[in-house]
Design an enzyme around this catalytic site. Structure first.
Site, PDB file in Angstrom:
ATOM      1  N   HIS A  99       0.820  -1.206   0.000  1.00 24.89           N
ATOM      2  CA  HIS A  99       0.000   0.000   0.000  1.00 24.89           C
ATOM      3  C   HIS A  99       0.855   1.257   0.000  1.00 24.89           C
ATOM      4  O   HIS A  99       0.668   2.170  -0.820  1.00 24.89           O
ATOM      5  CB  HIS A  99      -0.916  -0.035   1.243  1.00 24.89           C
ATOM      6  CG  HIS A  99      -1.792   1.161   1.359  1.00 24.89           C
ATOM      7  ND1 HIS A  99      -1.430   2.258   2.097  1.00 24.89           N
ATOM      8  CD2 HIS A  99      -2.986   1.447   0.803  1.00 24.89           C
ATOM      9  CE1 HIS A  99      -2.387   3.168   2.000  1.00 24.89           C
ATOM     10  NE2 HIS A  99      -3.341   2.696   1.226  1.00 24.89           N
ATOM     11  N   CYS A 109      -2.160  -2.257 -16.494  1.00 22.05           N
ATOM     12  CA  CYS A 109      -2.251  -1.149 -15.543  1.00 22.05           C
ATOM     13  C   CYS A 109      -1.652  -1.484 -14.182  1.00 22.05           C
ATOM     14  O   CYS A 109      -1.843  -0.747 -13.231  1.00 22.05           O
ATOM     15  CB  CYS A 109      -3.695  -0.677 -15.395  1.00 22.05           C
ATOM     16  SG  CYS A 109      -4.768  -1.922 -14.675  1.00 22.05           S
TER      17      CYS A 109
HETATM   18  C1  PEP Z   1      -3.262  -4.802 -10.212  1.00 28.38           C
HETATM   19  O1  PEP Z   1      -3.597  -5.712  -9.463  1.00 28.38           O
HETATM   20  O2  PEP Z   1      -2.313  -4.892 -11.006  1.00 28.38           O
HETATM   21  C2  PEP Z   1      -3.975  -3.520 -10.177  1.00 28.38           C
HETATM   22  C3  PEP Z   1      -3.703  -2.581 -11.053  1.00 28.38           C
HETATM   23  O3  PEP Z   1      -4.874  -3.348  -9.184  1.00 28.38           O
HETATM   24  P1  PEP Z   1      -4.502  -3.007  -7.656  1.00 28.38           P
HETATM   25  O4  PEP Z   1      -3.055  -2.699  -7.599  1.00 28.38           O
HETATM   26  O5  PEP Z   1      -5.364  -1.873  -7.276  1.00 28.38           O
HETATM   27  O6  PEP Z   1      -4.866  -4.274  -6.982  1.00 28.38           O
END
Ligand code: PEP
Ligand code: MG
Length: 879
Positions: free
Chosen positions: A455, A832
């Site tokens: 985080h 992403c």
């Molecule tokens: C991922 O899991 O790659 C993502 C973009 O979502 P998050 O990091 O919010 O879990």
């Protein structure tokens, strides 16, 4: 033999095909050939190619004499000679140069007529000393002691001040020492000196130690050595004579600036050896450094401009800025070598852009020359590389840049410190979603735990805050608000530290920093990158602030808006908590009704900022209990706000807790089991689009993305609900909201079933953070604790949360891309996860045919350059 084993004259070799020349003559000689052909003042030389030196090593030195003899005269009758190594790559090392070959007792008078008696003796002394050490392999210290003894006896500080009688004594003592050690007189015949020196260099190159050293630097075991026999221009002699090095650019900024070191009555590397204080090249430099010795400019005003002209010619000729090793012989500068200029990461950008603008290289080459990761040096303040560093903790470099401030141990303390104008450093074991406001107030973040996608790391990168995570060598005592380092030092709240997120270190105090710089050459390079790239770069942006930052970095859109990050505002979190904790559908709907206008407002702002560009909004992802209050006090406050007994609130919160929330009721699983949340979000998105589209042209077509899918039925269920909301909004607003539906591929099953998914949506976006976590079965929040060990021991070549694991996760991506596009050929593919800002991962995405990558706003420039490089390389490969 086609020229094999022949001696060649430097000025007679054609400079065409430099790569082939480098194989035969080595890097240094190739540069000199090119410089000589371009008319630059390079002293005449004979080149002994690698194959000839190989033969010398095998057959002995006798074969050289007939080959050299016809050419030696071309270097000038009685010329002093230098012998220099020219390996194929300078980094592989090589034997040191031997200078002043050719002097003997009989020739001293003639030499003295040229350079004075003192000069002639000094040169002879240098020859004996250099030859004894470099060719005969005698002890260097014994020869240095002779000089020191005579200097002491004469009451002077160094060899530069020895007078003629003292130098005569030095020469005699050195010859005697040589004779005693070698049981032979110092060789008098110039040809004998030269061939002995060549044989010694050939032997040296083949010695096991030299071979081990260079193979460790990547040289092939059979790498050859070429040699250069060059007429010495004499830095010891009449008028202004000496030797030095001239740099053409400021190594930190890369801006044009002549600077360097020079020493009168000197040769070779004397100016860098520190035995005498060197002179500076220009008056400007001398003033800046407050030096009293006259500069070269003062001694010879024409020399610095001549060096500058030569430097510019070399840059055009060799396609890069070089520093010049030069000798001034009675006022005339001669070039002995040109070595690529040293440069900082920032300097590299300025140099590449200047070279392209001057026509020395193409824009493509300028783009390929800059390491994308190095752009972080432009984007954030950095610690001055020359500053001393007192490291108090080290971990993973989660978010680059440097920030200094007082330590705080809680998000509230960060807010309080910021309110008083401080720029606090938030130090935590790890961070959680409710710490976001405290992180916003902090100048940097340091956590003892966590990995590259924990985080703290993800949020700090999004905010552009320097951040170090997983600093397991610090211990936090939160109760007494102290931090203890591995060596037992203690730091308390208010103590000033610096976070170096680029290096992954925490430092004591406030070392000097260099500010960010995103204009000038940086901006030009970015424009060129955008013109060259054929893969999109979007930003992961959750807030209007992020979106503005992303627009400033010229993104192609938002590739991921994590909507859960929109709920941490005090008012919103209360409404959210009420929604989560309400048993009754009616009460839940009331809470959602309060959230709707807030979400709508968020989306209107995002759409307006991103006008004309795609915006991908991800429906709520994290497990609901992440939104719940922690601790008794917060529970009690919420219970009062909701008019419920605290026991009921606590019981409901306990109900929602999961053993393994990462694999629990999160992502689409929330949407399937509590559809009201996604319906509210869909409504907010559509109403925002309708509101914005009513205003003027460029219609917004939102992209709605479903997280953590593993089965197509999940997509079908959510899609039918979103469509129903669209129909309702159409009935109310009189306009049909348009939208694109996408699925996040974050589970291995989603990747395997990509063909099914592609039939239900128009785009797939790979969430490679979760996909990496699930492919490896490796917790993204805990991996930081042992990742260093894993990488150090070579279990993983790199942290797979940082650079995409091409073999495993990459294969899933390729397979999903092929299956998805097989089912729908106009399927849009994006990525992403955090890998969207990693150059190697971006190259992979380009090769895999992806349409875009999406990354934190502060990584966008890196991604744009990496995308340009990937596009250029792909084009070159297919050309
Ligand atoms: C991922 O899991 O790659 C993502 C973009 O979502 P998050 O990091 O919010 O879990
Ligand atoms: Mg995810």
């Amino acid at each position: 033999m086609s020229g094999g084993g022949q001696v060649e004259r430097l000025h007679a070799v054609a400079a065409a095909a430099p790569a082939r020349l480098a194989d035969r003559f080595g890097a240094r000689a190739t540069r000199l050939i090119r410089m000589a052909e371009a008319g630059l003042p390079v002293p005449e030389a004979l080149l002994l190619p690698t194959e000839l030196i190989d033969r010398v090593a095998e057959e002995g030195v006798a074969l050289l004499e007939p080959l050299l003899a016809p050419h030696l005269a071309t270097l000038g009758d009685g010329a002093l000679l230098s012998l220099r190594a020219s390996p194929p790559d300078a980094a592989w090392g090589g034997p040191p140069a031997i200078l002043n070959l050719g002097i003997n007792y009989a020739g001293l008078t003639a030499l003295a007529a040229r350079v004075g008696e003192r000069g002639a003796l000094d040169l002879y002394r240098r020859l004996i000393q250099g030859f004894a050490i470099g060719v005969a392999g005698l002890d260097a210290e014994a020869f240095e002691n002779i000089v020191l003894d005579q200097a002491k006896r004469a009451g002077v500080s160094g060899e530069g001040e020895l007078d003629v009688p003292a130098l005569e004594r030095v020469v005699a003592a050195m010859r005697q020492l040589y004779e005693e050690e070698m049981e032979a007189a110092f060789p008098q015949a110039p040809a004998e000196q030269l061939t002995a020196a060549i044989a010694a260099m050939a032997r040296n190159w083949r010695s096991p130690t030299a071979e081990i050293l260079r193979t460790a630097k990547g040289a092939p075991a059979d790498a050859g050595l070429a040699l250069i026999v060059q007429r010495m221009v004499l830095g010891i002699g009449p008028d202004v004579s000496g030797a030095g090095i001239a740099h053409m650019v400021d190594s930190r900024s890369g801006a044009p600036r002549l600077w360097g070191r020079f020493l009168e009555q000197a040769q070779g590397q004397d100016a860098l050896m520190g035995s005498r204080t060197p002179q500076l090249l220009t008056e400007a430099e001398r003033w800046a450094e407050g030096q009293s010795t006259p500069s070269l400019e003062e001694r010879d005003p024409e020399a610095p401009p001549a060096l500058e002209r030569h430097g510019a010619a070399v840059a055009r000729l060799l396609g890069d800025v070089h520093s010049l090793e030069f000798t001034l012989e009675a006022g005339t500068p001669w070039l002995l070598d040109a070595v690529p200029a040293r440069r900082s990461a920032r300097g590299a950008v300025r140099i590449a852009v200047d070279l392209a603008e001057a026509g020395a290289i193409s824009r493509e080459d300028a783009l390929l020359r800059v390491e994308p990761q190095h752009l972080v040096e432009h984007l954030h303040p950095q610690i001055d590389p020359a500053a001393p560093r007192d490291v108090i903790g080290s971990g993973l470099p989660a978010s680059p840049g440097a920030a200094t401030g007082p330590i705080v141990f809680t998000p509230d303390a960060a807010l309080a410190a910021a309110a008083q104008g401080a720029e606090p450093i938030l130090v935590r074991p790890e961070t959680a979603p409710e710490d976001i406001r405290g992180m916003h107030a902090a100048a940097a973040v340091l956590t003892a735990r966590g990995g590259m996608t924990s985080h703290a790391a993800v949020i700090a990168r999004g905010l552009g805050l320097p951040c170090v995570v997983g600093a397991s060598d610090i211990t936090l005592q939160l109760r007494d608000r102290t931090l203890t380092t591995a060596d037992g030092r203690r730091f308390g709240e208010g103590d000033v530290i610096t976070i170096d997120g680029t290096a992954g270190e925490a430092l004591e105090g406030a070392p000097p920093t260099i500010p960010a710089e995103v204009t000038g050459a940086f901006a030009t390079l970015m424009d060129w990158a955008d013109a060259a790239r054929t893969i999109g770069v979007r930003a992961n942006a959750d807030t209007p602030q992020d979106a503005r930052q992303a627009r400033d970095f010229a993104v192609d859109g938002i590739g991921l808006c994590r909507t859960e990050h929109m709920f941490f505002d005090a008012e919103r979190i209360t409404a959210m908590r009420q929604m989560i904790l309400s048993d009754a559908a009616e009460a839940r709907q009331q809470a959602l009704d309060r959230l709707l206008p807030m979400q709508r407002g968020d989306f209107i702002e995002l759409f307006e900022i991103m006008r004309g560009l795609p915006v991908t909004i991800r429906l709520l992802d994290p497990p609901l209990h992440e939104f719940l209050p922690h601790g008794g006090e917060e529970m009690a406050a919420l219970a009062t706000a909701m008019g419920l007994p605290v026991e009921q609130v606590t019981a409901r919160a306990e109900d929602l807790a999961e053993f393994n929330p990462m694999l629990g009721k999160r992502g689409v699983r929330l949407g399937v089991t509590m559809p009201e949340i996604y319906e509210m979000q869909a409504r907010a998105i559509f109403e925002a689009a309708v509101a914005v589209n009513g205003k003027d042209s460029a219609p917004v077509v939102p992209e709605i993305m479903i997280p953590l899918v593993s089965a197509n039925r999940e997509v079908e269920l959510i899609k039918s609900r979103i469509d129903a909301v669209a129909t309702q909004v159409e009935a109310e607003a009189g306009v049909a909201p348009d939208y694109h539906l996408g699925v996040m591929v974050e589970t291995p099953r989603a990747a395997l079933r990509a063909a099914d998914l592609a039939r239900s949506c128009t785009f797939l976006s790979f969430g490679t953070n979760d996909l990496t976590q699930m492919t490896y079965g490796l917790s993204r929040d805990d991996a930081g604790r042992f990742m260093r060990d894993y990488v150090n021991q070579g279990v993983f070549p790199e942290d797979p949360f940082h650079s995409l694991d091409l073999e495993g996760v990459g294969e899933l991506l390729l397979l999903a891309a092929a299956r998805g596009r097989g089912a729908r050929d106009d399927l849009t593919l994006g990525l992403c996860g955090e890998h969207g800002g990693d150059p190697a991962s971006i190259r992979f995405c380009k090769l895999a045919g992806f349409d875009y990558v999406s990354c934190s706003p502060f990584r966008v420039p890196i991604a744009r350059l990496a995308a340009a490089q990937a596009s250029l390389l792909a084009r070159r490969e297919t050309a």
